[in-house]
Design a protein around this motif. Structure first.
Motif, PDB file in Angstrom:
ATOM      1  N   LEU A  40       0.835  -1.206   0.000  1.00 37.34           N
ATOM      2  CA  LEU A  40       0.000   0.000   0.000  1.00 37.34           C
ATOM      3  C   LEU A  40       0.869   1.255   0.000  1.00 37.34           C
ATOM      4  O   LEU A  40       0.579   2.215  -0.734  1.00 37.34           O
ATOM      5  N   ILE A  41       1.929   1.259   0.785  1.00 37.37           N
ATOM      6  CA  ILE A  41       2.827   2.415   0.809  1.00 37.37           C
ATOM      7  C   ILE A  41       3.460   2.627  -0.555  1.00 37.37           C
ATOM      8  O   ILE A  41       3.521   3.751  -1.061  1.00 37.37           O
ATOM      9  N   LEU A  42       3.924   1.543  -1.183  1.00 33.93           N
ATOM     10  CA  LEU A  42       4.541   1.663  -2.506  1.00 33.93           C
ATOM     11  C   LEU A  42       3.530   2.133  -3.553  1.00 33.93           C
ATOM     12  O   LEU A  42       3.863   2.930  -4.433  1.00 33.93           O
ATOM     13  N   LEU A  43       2.305   1.658  -3.454  1.00 35.38           N
ATOM     14  CA  LEU A  43       1.268   2.087  -4.394  1.00 35.38           C
ATOM     15  C   LEU A  43       0.978   3.572  -4.252  1.00 35.38           C
ATOM     16  O   LEU A  43       0.931   4.308  -5.244  1.00 35.38           O
ATOM     17  N   LEU A  44       0.807   4.017  -3.022  1.00 36.59           N
ATOM     18  CA  LEU A  44       0.518   5.437  -2.801  1.00 36.59           C
ATOM     19  C   LEU A  44       1.695   6.308  -3.198  1.00 36.59           C
ATOM     20  O   LEU A  44       1.518   7.407  -3.724  1.00 36.59           O
ATOM     21  N   GLU A  45       2.908   5.829  -2.940  1.00 37.73           N
ATOM     22  CA  GLU A  45       4.094   6.587  -3.308  1.00 37.73           C
ATOM     23  C   GLU A  45       4.225   6.710  -4.825  1.00 37.73           C
ATOM     24  O   GLU A  45       4.625   7.747  -5.342  1.00 37.73           O
ATOM     25  N   SER A  46       3.890   5.664  -5.539  1.00 31.47           N
ATOM     26  CA  SER A  46       4.018   5.702  -6.996  1.00 31.47           C
ATOM     27  C   SER A  46       2.967   6.614  -7.626  1.00 31.47           C
ATOM     28  O   SER A  46       3.190   7.161  -8.702  1.00 31.47           O
ATOM     29  N   ARG A  47       1.849   6.806  -6.974  1.00 32.78           N
ATOM     30  CA  ARG A  47       0.789   7.674  -7.514  1.00 32.78           C
ATOM     31  C   ARG A  47       1.008   9.137  -7.152  1.00 32.78           C
ATOM     32  O   ARG A  47       0.368  10.019  -7.694  1.00 32.78           O
ATOM     33  N   ASP A  48       1.914   9.401  -6.217  1.00 38.25           N
ATOM     34  CA  ASP A  48       2.183  10.761  -5.757  1.00 38.25           C
ATOM     35  C   ASP A  48       3.105  11.458  -6.746  1.00 38.25           C
ATOM     36  O   ASP A  48       4.207  10.999  -7.012  1.00 38.25           O
ATOM     37  N   SER A  49       2.671  12.587  -7.302  1.00 37.97           N
ATOM     38  CA  SER A  49       3.476  13.280  -8.302  1.00 37.97           C
ATOM     39  C   SER A  49       4.220  14.472  -7.719  1.00 37.97           C
ATOM     40  O   SER A  49       4.857  15.218  -8.457  1.00 37.97           O
ATOM     41  N   SER A  50       4.125  14.706  -6.427  1.00 38.71           N
ATOM     42  CA  SER A  50       4.800  15.858  -5.845  1.00 38.71           C
ATOM     43  C   SER A  50       6.303  15.615  -5.782  1.00 38.71           C
ATOM     44  O   SER A  50       6.771  14.486  -5.672  1.00 38.71           O
ATOM     45  N   SER A  51       7.036  16.699  -5.850  1.00 41.49           N
ATOM     46  CA  SER A  51       8.482  16.616  -5.809  1.00 41.49           C
ATOM     47  C   SER A  51       9.010  17.741  -4.937  1.00 41.49           C
ATOM     48  O   SER A  51       8.826  18.919  -5.255  1.00 41.49           O
ATOM     49  N   VAL A  52       9.659  17.412  -3.867  1.00 42.22           N
ATOM     50  CA  VAL A  52      10.186  18.431  -2.961  1.00 42.22           C
ATOM     51  C   VAL A  52      11.311  19.193  -3.632  1.00 42.22           C
ATOM     52  O   VAL A  52      11.395  20.416  -3.557  1.00 42.22           O
ATOM     53  N   ASP A  53      12.186  18.508  -4.350  1.00 45.06           N
ATOM     54  CA  ASP A  53      13.308  19.173  -5.012  1.00 45.06           C
ATOM     55  C   ASP A  53      12.821  20.171  -6.058  1.00 45.06           C
ATOM     56  O   ASP A  53      13.337  21.281  -6.157  1.00 45.06           O
ATOM     57  N   GLY A  54      11.837  19.793  -6.850  1.00 50.74           N
ATOM     58  CA  GLY A  54      11.310  20.684  -7.867  1.00 50.74           C
ATOM     59  C   GLY A  54      10.686  21.923  -7.261  1.00 50.74           C
ATOM     60  O   GLY A  54      10.853  23.037  -7.745  1.00 50.74           O
ATOM     61  N   PHE A  55       9.979  21.755  -6.170  1.00 50.75           N
ATOM     62  CA  PHE A  55       9.329  22.877  -5.506  1.00 50.75           C
ATOM     63  C   PHE A  55      10.374  23.845  -4.960  1.00 50.75           C
ATOM     64  O   PHE A  55      10.261  25.047  -5.116  1.00 50.75           O
ATOM     65  N   LEU A  56      11.410  23.333  -4.357  1.00 50.63           N
ATOM     66  CA  LEU A  56      12.446  24.199  -3.800  1.00 50.63           C
ATOM     67  C   LEU A  56      13.184  24.964  -4.890  1.00 50.63           C
ATOM     68  O   LEU A  56      13.487  26.140  -4.736  1.00 50.63           O
ATOM     69  N   SER A  57      13.497  24.307  -5.992  1.00 51.79           N
ATOM     70  CA  SER A  57      14.231  24.984  -7.062  1.00 51.79           C
ATOM     71  C   SER A  57      13.364  26.079  -7.707  1.00 51.79           C
ATOM     72  O   SER A  57      13.866  27.123  -8.077  1.00 51.79           O
ATOM     73  N   LEU A  58      12.067  25.859  -7.822  1.00 51.37           N
ATOM     74  CA  LEU A  58      11.184  26.896  -8.369  1.00 51.37           C
ATOM     75  C   LEU A  58      11.110  28.093  -7.428  1.00 51.37           C
ATOM     76  O   LEU A  58      11.090  29.237  -7.861  1.00 51.37           O
TER      77      LEU A  58
END
Length: 62
Positions: A40-58
């Motif tokens: 379940l954790i892997l399934l939810l993680e794979s569906r999550d499109s958020s990216s902390v690195d991308g948000f910080l660089s923006l």
């Protein structure tokens, strides 16, 4: 008298076997539960499109 000791010995064997089967049952329940939780954790993680690195660089660029 010999028959009574045989019956007592069989009861002891039955208790040991029953205890072993109960232990194996609960070990299997634990293993299946952990497998479902990890899946379940892997399934939810794979569906999550958020990216902390991308948000910080923006934020740093903007």
């Amino acid at each position: 008298m010999a028959r009574e000791s045989q019956v007592a010995g069989r009861r002891s064997d039955n208790r040991g076997t029953a205890l072993l089967l109960k232990g194996l049952y609960w070990l299997a329940v634990l293993a299946v539960s952990l497998a479902l939780l990890i899946g379940l954790i892997l399934l939810l993680e794979s569906r999550d499109s958020s990216s902390v690195d991308g948000f910080l660089s923006l934020r740093l660029l903007g």
